[in-house]
Design a protein around this motif. Structure first.
Motif, short mmCIF file in Angstrom:
data_model
loop_
_atom_site.label_atom_id
_atom_site.label_comp_id
_atom_site.label_asym_id
_atom_site.label_seq_id
_atom_site.Cartn_x
_atom_site.Cartn_y
_atom_site.Cartn_z
N GLU A 1 1.51 19.04 9.30
CA GLU A 1 1.13 19.13 10.70
C GLU A 1 0.91 17.77 11.34
OE1 GLU A 1 -2.30 21.62 10.57
OE2 GLU A 1 -1.13 23.44 10.40
N ASN A 2 0.76 16.71 10.56
CA ASN A 2 0.52 15.39 11.14
C ASN A 2 1.75 14.91 11.87
OD1 ASN A 2 -2.10 14.51 10.86
ND2 ASN A 2 -1.72 13.26 9.05
N PRO A 3 1.58 14.42 13.11
CA PRO A 3 2.74 13.89 13.84
C PRO A 3 3.13 12.52 13.30
CG PRO A 3 0.73 13.62 15.12
CD PRO A 3 0.36 14.41 13.89
N MET A 4 4.36 12.13 13.59
CA MET A 4 4.81 10.77 13.30
C MET A 4 4.14 9.86 14.32
SD MET A 4 7.29 10.85 10.86
CE MET A 4 8.49 9.58 11.15
N VAL A 5 3.80 8.66 13.91
CA VAL A 5 3.21 7.68 14.83
C VAL A 5 3.91 6.36 14.59
CG1 VAL A 5 1.13 6.44 15.53
CG2 VAL A 5 0.98 8.85 14.89
N GLY A 6 4.47 5.79 15.65
CA GLY A 6 5.14 4.51 15.51
C GLY A 6 6.28 4.53 14.53
N GLY A 7 6.99 5.66 14.45
CA GLY A 7 8.13 5.80 13.56
C GLY A 7 7.78 6.01 12.10
N ALA A 8 6.50 6.25 11.82
CA ALA A 8 6.07 6.41 10.42
C ALA A 8 5.34 7.72 10.23
CB ALA A 8 5.16 5.25 10.02
N ALA A 9 5.53 8.30 9.05
CA ALA A 9 4.76 9.48 8.68
C ALA A 9 3.31 9.06 8.49
CB ALA A 9 5.31 10.08 7.39
N MET A 10 2.40 9.87 8.99
CA MET A 10 0.97 9.61 8.84
C MET A 10 0.45 10.58 7.78
SD MET A 10 0.04 7.17 11.03
CE MET A 10 1.55 6.30 10.66
N LEU A 11 0.17 10.06 6.61
CA LEU A 11 -0.23 10.90 5.49
C LEU A 11 -1.73 11.12 5.49
CD1 LEU A 11 2.04 9.28 2.76
CD2 LEU A 11 2.52 11.25 4.22
N PRO A 12 -2.17 12.37 5.46
CA PRO A 12 -3.61 12.65 5.48
C PRO A 12 -4.33 12.20 4.20
CG PRO A 12 -2.37 14.70 5.31
CD PRO A 12 -1.37 13.59 5.49
N THR A 13 -3.58 11.77 3.20
CA THR A 13 -4.18 11.27 1.96
C THR A 13 -4.45 9.77 2.03
OG1 THR A 13 -1.97 10.96 1.04
CG2 THR A 13 -3.10 13.05 0.54
N MET A 14 -4.02 9.13 3.12
CA MET A 14 -4.21 7.68 3.28
C MET A 14 -5.32 7.41 4.30
SD MET A 14 -0.21 6.44 3.17
CE MET A 14 -0.57 4.77 3.65
N THR A 15 -5.90 6.21 4.24
CA THR A 15 -6.98 5.85 5.16
C THR A 15 -6.42 5.49 6.53
OG1 THR A 15 -6.95 3.47 4.70
CG2 THR A 15 -8.33 4.89 3.25
N ILE A 16 -7.33 5.38 7.48
CA ILE A 16 -6.99 4.99 8.85
C ILE A 16 -6.23 3.67 8.85
CG2 ILE A 16 -8.04 4.17 11.00
CD1 ILE A 16 -10.24 6.39 10.46
N VAL A 17 -6.73 2.68 8.15
CA VAL A 17 -6.10 1.36 8.14
C VAL A 17 -4.73 1.43 7.47
CG1 VAL A 17 -6.27 -1.01 7.26
CG2 VAL A 17 -8.27 0.10 8.27
N ASP A 18 -4.64 2.11 6.32
CA ASP A 18 -3.36 2.17 5.61
C ASP A 18 -2.28 2.86 6.44
OD1 ASP A 18 -4.39 0.81 3.40
OD2 ASP A 18 -5.10 2.67 2.48
N ASN A 19 -2.62 3.94 7.11
CA ASN A 19 -1.64 4.60 7.97
C ASN A 19 -1.29 3.74 9.17
OD1 ASN A 19 -0.67 7.11 6.95
ND2 ASN A 19 -2.67 8.03 7.30
N ALA A 20 -2.28 3.12 9.81
CA ALA A 20 -2.02 2.28 10.98
C ALA A 20 -1.08 1.13 10.62
CB ALA A 20 -3.33 1.76 11.55
#
Length: 189
Positions: free
Chosen positions: A29-48
């Motif tokens: 259900e997580n949307p793509m952000v900035g052309g990247a998959a946003m994994l709910p198993t990663m932290t805010i900083v790691d996904n950003a």
């Protein structure tokens, strides 16, 4: 560190509601952000760091010394300005903020985008409705944002009257949630 003191004093607004909603949110259900998959198993900083739309935000978080904190357990809600949002700030002003001697000011601006809770958009909309159309959002930076709703769109207004619109909501992280916004919010001037 001032951020840790503020974090310790911050009220955990909507922790139960936001955490329950985040727990039910699946990876697909997580949307793509900035052309990247946003994994709910990663932290805010790691996904950003994976988002091509948040390079300035990541550089600012590192420069302000907040990366390790935002990799921590949380929960956090981060209203994450895009690179286009940072481009609205004069280049010389942004360059000055990124200087070592302005680290405290940069940290305050960034923490005015962070709440010590995991607040999904449905919970924020519910608070807005419960408060008659506008809900105060207390941030870790000591700012009070005003959240309003128009249709399905959440708008945040800082203490200077600057509006930021949530353009991508409910990007679940292992330590909270990101809501992408289109403007940098500032502390009261």
């Amino acid at each position: 560190m001032k951020f840790n003191r503020i974090l310790a004093q911050a009220a955990a607004v909507l922790v139960a509601t936001g955490a329950a909603q985040a727990a039910s949110h699946s990876q697909t259900e997580n949307p793509m952000v900035g052309g990247a998959a946003m994994l709910p198993t990663m932290t805010i900083v790691d996904n950003a760091m994976n988002s091509q739309d948040h390079e300035t935000l990541v550089a600012a978080v590192v420069q302000a010394g907040l990366a390790e904190t935002l990799k921590g357990a949380g929960p956090f809600t981060v209203f994450a300005p895009t690179d286009d949002a940072f481009d609205m700030i004069a280049k010389d002003s942004l360059a000055a903020l990124m200087m070592d001697e302005n680290k405290a000011q940069l940290a305050q601006i960034l923490t005015c985008h962070v709440v010590a809770a995991s607040a999904m958009s449905d919970a924020i909309a519910g608070m807005i409705a419960a408060d008659g159309g506008a809900h105060p959002v207390e941030t870790l930076g000591g700012c009070t944002l005003r959240a309003t709703l128009s249709g399905d769109t959440i708008t945040l207004t800082d203490e200077n009257g600057r509006d930021a619109t949530v353009t991508i909501a409910d990007v679940v992280q292992s330590n909270g949630v990101i809501h992408v916004i289109d403007r940098v919010l500032l502390p009261k001037q």
